[in-house]
Enzyme design. Structure first.
Site, PDB file in Angstrom:
ATOM      1  CE  LYS B  96      35.790  39.524  26.744  1.00 28.14           C
ATOM      2  NZ  LYS B  96      35.829  40.321  27.965  1.00 28.14           N
ATOM      3  N   GLY B 157      41.212  42.101  35.490  1.00 27.20           N
ATOM      4  CA  GLY B 157      41.076  42.847  36.739  1.00 27.20           C
ATOM      5  C   GLY B 157      42.378  43.125  37.457  1.00 27.20           C
ATOM      6  N   GLY B 185      43.222  43.354  31.887  1.00 24.19           N
ATOM      7  CA  GLY B 185      44.470  43.596  32.595  1.00 24.19           C
ATOM      8  C   GLY B 185      44.985  45.021  32.553  1.00 24.19           C
ATOM      9  CB  THR B 207      38.514  46.036  36.697  1.00 26.36           C
ATOM     10  OG1 THR B 207      37.819  44.813  36.429  1.00 26.36           O
ATOM     11  CG2 THR B 207      38.723  46.178  38.193  1.00 26.36           C
TER      12      THR B 207
END
Lengths: 65, 257
Positions: B96, B157, B185, B207
């Site tokens: 990634k 986050g 997000g 998150t």
């Protein structure tokens, strides 16, 4: 000789990377290494000579997103 | 079935492994989500603590496929070197690819991203680029050899969901056969459902699960959201319209004429 390991100055006796990792206490730990910003595969660590002032990165698996 | 670089993947929910209250909660969350792909990172290892060794044992026990990242890299050189180090440690060519361009938003440096992607693809890596929803950048990444794109939903986050619906829809429409994973997000399972409803192939969440009051329950909720979104997309959603349209048949209405 004095080298920088993960940002900290350390004294090692070995003159090559594989030996330096043993000196530093990494032993058989699963780590990946770079010297002065260049990746050094495990297979060539013993053939990678170190010089005073070299910057070594020793990285291991960690949590990530 | 979704294939990521020829690897079939059943679960459309990918999880990050950071910021959980404990390793046990991370493991339970991965299991609750039923996810098959978990992102991991590389960090400096202390010879005394050897924290990385224990973490790697935990991940291996979960039996998931790992997607190593280059998080924290701000230059092409750092990202390429980190990718090589990750390939050796994790034993996978998947990477990634993150090249961060701005610290407040963690916005990708798309110029460095394309350059790093070109280098890594040529070196045999299977690159999952963390990018924006920018269509032209997406095209450049595909030209560089990427076969998956990971556009952000919102800053990492932030939990804001899909910030630019038009941009994401446009990306989806232009690359109908490229696996697209919304990365970053998302804050709620409904955000994940929305991404799948729009036709995105999967989402990557960290998150929103790890920092929830009950991460394990939230992991399960995200899995349900993804499942609902995927099913809805397959079922063919109606188009939104401005005017009302009666759902009850008008013909035969009493007291008319």
């Amino acid at each position: 000789m004095k080298i920088q390991v993960n940002g900290d100055w350390r004294e090692v006796r070995a003159a090559e990377l594989a030996g330096a990792l043993v000196d530093l206490g990494y032993g058989e730990a699963l780590v990946s290494t770079a010297v002065n910003g260049e990746f050094v595969p495990a297979a060539v660590r013993s053939a990678t000579a170190l010089r005073d002032g070299d910057r070594i990165e020793v990285l291991a698996p960690m949590q990530g997103g | 079935m979704l294939r990521l670089y020829d690897t079939p993947v059943t679960s459309r929910l990918l999880l990050g492994s950071a910021r959980y209250p404990s390793p046990a909660v991370l493991a339970a969350s991965v299991r609750a989500a039923g996810c098959e792909v978990v992102t991991v990172a590389l960090r400096r290892e202390s010879a005394g603590e050897r924290a990385g060794q224990g973490f790697w044992s935990l991940i291996r026990e979960l039996g998931v496929r790992v997607l190593p990242n280059t998080a924290g890299c701000h230059s092409v050189k750092e990202a390429v070197t980190t990718a090589h180090m990750a390939r050796e440690v994790f034993g996978t060519s998947w990477i990634k690819l993150e090249v961060i361009g701005e610290d407040d938003t963690l916005q990708p440096d798309v110029f460095g991203l394309v350059e790093a992607a070109r280098i890594l693809c040529a070196q045999g890596f299977q690159v999952f680029p963390y990018t924006t929803e920018d269509l032209v950048v997406g095209a450049r990444l595909l030209e560089a050899g990427c076969r998956v794109l990971m556009p952000w939903g919102a800053p990492i986050g932030s939990g804001r969901g899909l910030n630019n619906l038009l941009g994401l829809r446009t990306l989806r429409a232009h690359f109908p056969h490229v696996p697209l994973i919304v990365d970053a997000g998302l804050g709620l399972p409904s955000h994940a459902a929305q991404a799948l409803e729009l036709g995105f192939d999967a989402v990557l969440v960290n998150t929103a699960v790890a920092q929830a009051t009950d991460p394990v329950a939230m992991a399960r909720a995200f899995a349900l959201g993804v499942e609902a979104g995927l099913a809805a997309h397959a079922a063919g959603p109606i188009e939104a319209r401005d005017a009302a349209s009666p759902s009850t048949p008008v013909i035969g209405t009493a007291f008319r004429g």
